[in-house]
Design a protein around this motif. Structure first.
Motif, PDB file in Angstrom:
ATOM      1  N   ASP A 267      -6.293  -4.730   6.918  1.00 41.81           N
ATOM      2  CA  ASP A 267      -6.926  -4.843   5.613  1.00 41.81           C
ATOM      3  C   ASP A 267      -7.241  -6.290   5.222  1.00 41.81           C
ATOM      4  O   ASP A 267      -8.334  -6.593   4.738  1.00 41.81           O
ATOM      5  CB  ASP A 267      -6.034  -4.217   4.535  1.00 41.81           C
ATOM      6  CG  ASP A 267      -5.717  -2.758   4.816  1.00 41.81           C
ATOM      7  OD1 ASP A 267      -6.503  -2.104   5.517  1.00 41.81           O
ATOM      8  OD2 ASP A 267      -4.674  -2.280   4.339  1.00 41.81           O
TER       9      ASP A 267
ATOM     10  N   THR B 201      -0.903  -9.133   5.085  1.00 43.76           N
ATOM     11  CA  THR B 201      -1.204  -7.715   5.314  1.00 43.76           C
ATOM     12  C   THR B 201      -0.941  -7.252   6.740  1.00 43.76           C
ATOM     13  O   THR B 201      -1.170  -6.084   7.059  1.00 43.76           O
ATOM     14  CB  THR B 201      -2.668  -7.433   4.957  1.00 43.76           C
ATOM     15  OG1 THR B 201      -3.500  -8.403   5.618  1.00 43.76           O
ATOM     16  CG2 THR B 201      -2.894  -7.540   3.456  1.00 43.76           C
TER      17      THR B 201
ATOM     18  N   LYS C 208       0.797  -1.226   0.000  1.00 43.51           N
ATOM     19  CA  LYS C 208       0.000   0.000   0.000  1.00 43.51           C
ATOM     20  C   LYS C 208       0.825   1.271   0.000  1.00 43.51           C
ATOM     21  O   LYS C 208       0.348   2.319  -0.406  1.00 43.51           O
ATOM     22  CB  LYS C 208      -0.984  -0.001   1.158  1.00 43.51           C
ATOM     23  CG  LYS C 208      -0.358   0.025   2.528  1.00 43.51           C
ATOM     24  CD  LYS C 208      -1.361   0.489   3.578  1.00 43.51           C
ATOM     25  CE  LYS C 208      -2.373  -0.540   3.920  1.00 43.51           C
ATOM     26  NZ  LYS C 208      -3.198  -0.149   5.074  1.00 43.51           N
TER      27      LYS C 208
ATOM     28  N   ASN D 159     -11.911  -0.871   6.863  1.00 42.09           N
ATOM     29  CA  ASN D 159     -11.307  -2.096   7.395  1.00 42.09           C
ATOM     30  C   ASN D 159     -11.113  -2.027   8.900  1.00 42.09           C
ATOM     31  O   ASN D 159     -11.355  -3.007   9.618  1.00 42.09           O
ATOM     32  CB  ASN D 159      -9.973  -2.361   6.691  1.00 42.09           C
ATOM     33  CG  ASN D 159     -10.156  -2.744   5.236  1.00 42.09           C
ATOM     34  OD1 ASN D 159     -11.174  -3.304   4.853  1.00 42.09           O
ATOM     35  ND2 ASN D 159      -9.171  -2.439   4.405  1.00 42.09           N
TER      36      ASN D 159
ATOM     37  N   GLU E 156      -9.057   2.141   4.422  1.00 36.05           N
ATOM     38  CA  GLU E 156      -8.462   1.775   5.709  1.00 36.05           C
ATOM     39  C   GLU E 156      -9.453   1.949   6.855  1.00 36.05           C
ATOM     40  O   GLU E 156      -9.515   1.099   7.755  1.00 36.05           O
ATOM     41  CB  GLU E 156      -7.209   2.617   5.956  1.00 36.05           C
ATOM     42  CG  GLU E 156      -6.047   2.241   5.053  1.00 36.05           C
ATOM     43  CD  GLU E 156      -4.784   3.030   5.345  1.00 36.05           C
ATOM     44  OE1 GLU E 156      -3.692   2.537   4.992  1.00 36.05           O
ATOM     45  OE2 GLU E 156      -4.886   4.140   5.916  1.00 36.05           O
TER      46      GLU E 156
END
Length: 538
Positions: A230, A211, A44, A497, A494
Motif C-alpha cells: 500500500d 506499511t 488496516k 495497490n 489492496e
C-alpha cells in the motif's frame, strides 16, 4: 444498478504525526517521538496484524567480542551482490547495538545463555550476531511495543483503517487545483474506515509510511494478508521514486502442508545445523554452493527451485532431527509445536518445505533521514529503499533497519520547522455507487498472483516478463475504471495497490539486463561489471 450514492465523508482528524502501519517500524517511530506530539497510528486490521510479528529469526547486531562492524558490513555487501549503499549500510550496522539496547529498555526479553544475550548465526553471516527471543523474535518485540503504545497518552491507534491515498498540497488543499501549488508537500493520508464505510482525512505536517512489503502479489508467500504494497503504491502515485523493485526475496523454507498457511521455517534452523535433502535423504546444497545450507537465501531458493523442477517434486525436506529434543524445544519451540499440530515430529523426521515470496528488498527511495522526494513524507521499514539490502537482504537486517531509520526519521522531524497546514478537501465519493460484482475483484486478485508466480518468480525470462506486463496493463485498466465508478472497499484498494506494485516489479526486472542477487534471468545469466541500482521515476 440498484444502489444509491454515498455522501462525502466529512471526518477530518488533525495530528502532529500520522504513521501508517503498526509493525516494528511504525511502533518504534511512535514511541521515539517526543511525548508532546500528538500521533496517529493507522492500521488496516488490528494493531498486531503485520509482518513484524511473524519474524522468527532475530535482529542482527555486533555484540560479541570476536565480531566487528566491518565484518557485519562486509557480510551485508556480499549478500547484497554489490548493490548495497555503503553509507546506508554502515549507518545501519553502527546503530544496531543502540537499537538492541532500546528494545531491552522497552522491556523486550531476549533469549539468554549464562546471563548473556544468546547470539545465533544465520545464512550469510560470518559470526554469531543474531539477537533473538527463541524462534519468535518478532512476536516478542511486537507485544512489548504494543503494550507501550497502548500506555502512551499522545498516541491514538485507529484500527480497520486502510490507506486510500496520500493528501497532497497541490491536489487536496482547499483552494488548490491539480498541479498548482507554491510548495508541494504531503499533508497526511486519506484512510478508509471499514467500520463506518467512509474515507477519513488524517492531516499532519509529517506522515510516515510503515506499511511493509508486497508479498501478497505472489501466489505463495510467507507474508500475512496485510502485505499488499500500500505505501509503495501510494508514494509512487504521489510522485516519489522507487528503487530496486525487481529484488523480491523468496524465503527458501516455508512449511509445505495443505493445512498450513504462510508458516515460515526460520533461517535459524539451517543456522543451527539443519540440512536440506531430497525425498531419498540425499543432501543437495553442497553441489550448488560451497557454503551449502548457510549460503544466502537467493542461492538456496534457486537451488531448491532447481531440484524441485529437475525431479518433479512438490517440496524438499529440511532435517534438524539430528539435534536433541531438548535443543529443539529450547531453540525452536514454536516451529516444533506448529509442526506437531500438523502431524510432523521434527525431532524424528524432516520438515517438508518450499520457497515462498518473503521480503521486498526495494521500495520508496529514501535518504539516511528516511525522507522521500515529497516534503513531509517519510518511509521506514520494508516499504523503503534505503540501499541497505542491495540485490538481496542479509538475514535479520530487516527488523534492525526498521528501528535505525525510525530513530533517524524522528530526529529529522524534530529538526524541521512546523509546517502550516491548510484546510483539506474531504474525500469525495458523491459520484460513485456500490459495486454489484465483487467477483471481479476476487478473480483479478487470483489471476494477478498466479501469473506473477509463474512469470516473475524465482527464475525469469524476457518472454515471461512481457507476458506479465501485458496482463498487468489489462487488469490496471479494468481496476482503474472500477475505482472511478464504485465506492471503495479494502479489497479494491489492496488490489489497486498490488497491481501498481506488480507493474513496478516487472518494469524494474525488464530494465535489468543481467542476473544479480535475487533477480535471475535465463536470457541474461551473466553478472555485469558495474552494479547499478534500478530507479524508476513517476
Amino acid at each position: 444498478m440498484n444502489a444509491t450514492p454515498h455522501p462525502s465523508a466529512p471526518t477530518t482528524r488533525r495530528f502532529d504525526v500520522v504513521i501508517v502501519g503498526s509493525g516494528l517500524a511504525g511502533l518504534s517511530t511512535a514511541l521515539l517521538l517526543p511525548p508532546h506530539l500528538q500521533v496517529a497510528i493507522l492500521t488496516k486490521r488490528t494493531i498486531a496484524d503485520g509482518s513484524s510479528g511473524w519474524a522468527q529469526g532475530g535482529i542482527a547486531a555486533v555484540l560479541a567480542d570476536d565480531d566487528s562492524f566491518e565484518a557485519h558490513v562486509q557480510d551485508t555487501f556480499v549478500a547484497g551482490a554489490g548493490l548495497c549503499d555503503p553509507a546506508a549500510t554502515r549507518f545501519t550496522v553502527e546503530h544496531a547495538p543502540e537499537a538492541i539496547a532500546w528494545l531491552r529498555a522497552m522491556g523486550t526479553e531476549f533469549t539468554q545463555h549464562d546471563g548473556e544475550l544468546h547470539l545465533t548465526r544465520e545464512g550469510g553471516h560470518s559470526h554469531r550476531r543474531i539477537v533473538h527471543a527463541a524462534d519468535a523474535t518478532g512476536a516478542a518485540v511486537q507485544h512489548t511495543l504494543i503494550d507501550r503504545v497502548r500506555l502512551a497518552p499522545n498516541v491514538q491507534v485507529f484500527e480497520s483503517h486502510v490507506l486510500a491515498d496520500l493528501i497532497l498540497s497541490d491536489k487536496h488543499a482547499v483552494g488548490s487545483s491539480d498541479g498548482v501549488g507554491a510548495e508541494r508537500r504531503c499533508l497526511g493520508a486519506y484512510a478508509f474506515n471499514e467500520d463506518t464505510d467512509e474515507v477519513e482525512a488524517f492531516v499532519a505536517p509529517h506522515t510516515v509510511l510503515c506499511t511493509g512489503g508486497a508479498g501478497k502479489v505472489y501466489l505463495y508467500t510467507s507474508n500475512p494478508d496485510t502485505a499488499t504494497g500500500d505505501g509503495i503504491a501510494a508514494a509512487w502515485r504521489a510522485g516519489c521514486r522507487v528503487g530496486n523493485m525487481e529484488f523480491i526475496q523468496f524465503h527458501p523454507t516455508c512449511l509445505y502442508h495443505p493445512d498450513a498457511k504462510s508458516f515460515l521455517i526460520s533461517e535459524a534452523v539451517r543456522g543451527e545445523g539443519g540440512l536440506l535433502k531430497l525425498p531419498d535423504g540425499t543432501r543437495f546444497m553442497p553441489a550448488h554452493d560451497e557454503r551449502a545450507e548457510l549460503a544466502p537465501r537467493d542461492v538456496v531458493a534457486r537451488a531448491i527451485d532447481f531440484e524441485m523442477k529437475k525431479h518433479g517434486l512438490d517440496c524438499v525436506y529440511l532435517d534438524i532431527s539430528h539435534q536433541s529434543p531438548e535443543f529443539l524445544h529450547e531453540h525452536f519451540p514454536n516451529i516444533l509445536a506448529r509442526c506437531a499440530e500438523l502431524g510432523i515430529d521434527i525431532t524424528q523426521e524432516p520438515i517438508p518445505v518450499v520457497p515462498a515470496a518473503h521480503y521486498t528488498c526495494g521500495g520508496v527511495v529514501t535518504d539516511l533521514n528516511a525522507r522521500t522526494d515529497l516534503a513531509g513524507l517519510y518511509v521506514v521499514g520494508e516499504a523503503s529503499c534505503t540501499g541497505l539490502h542491495g540485490a538481496n537482504r542479509l538475514a535479520s537486517n530487516s527488523l534492525l533497519e526498521c528501528m535505525v531509520f525510525a530513530r533517524a526519521a524522528v530526529a529529522d522531524m524534530a529538526a524541521q520547522p512546523v509546517a502550516e497546514i491548510p484546510a483539506i478537501k474531504p474525500w469525495d465519493d458523491s459520484r460513485v455507487i456500490d459495486a454489484d460484482e465483487q467477483v471481479v475483484l476476487s478473480h483479478n486478485w487470483d489471476e494477478l498472483r498466479r501469473f506473477m508466480w509463474d512469470y516473475v518468480g524465482i527464475v525469469r525470462s524476457t518472454k515471461r516478463l512481457e507476458r506479465a506486463a501485458r496482463r498487468i496493463a489489462l487488469l490496471q485498466a479494468e481496476i482503474a475504471e472500477f475505482y472511478k465508478s464504485y465506492h471503495v472497499s479494502r479489497d479494491l484498494l489492496e488490489l489497486r495497490n498490488l497491481l501498481q506494485v506488480a507493474d513496478l516489479i516487472v518494469r524494474s526486472a525488464q530494465a535489468r539486463k543481467e542476473s544479480r542477487g535475487l533477480h535471475f534471468s535465463r536470457d541474461y545469466p551473466e553478472l555485469l561489471a558495474e552494479a547499478v541500482p534500478t530507479v524508476l521515476v513517476p
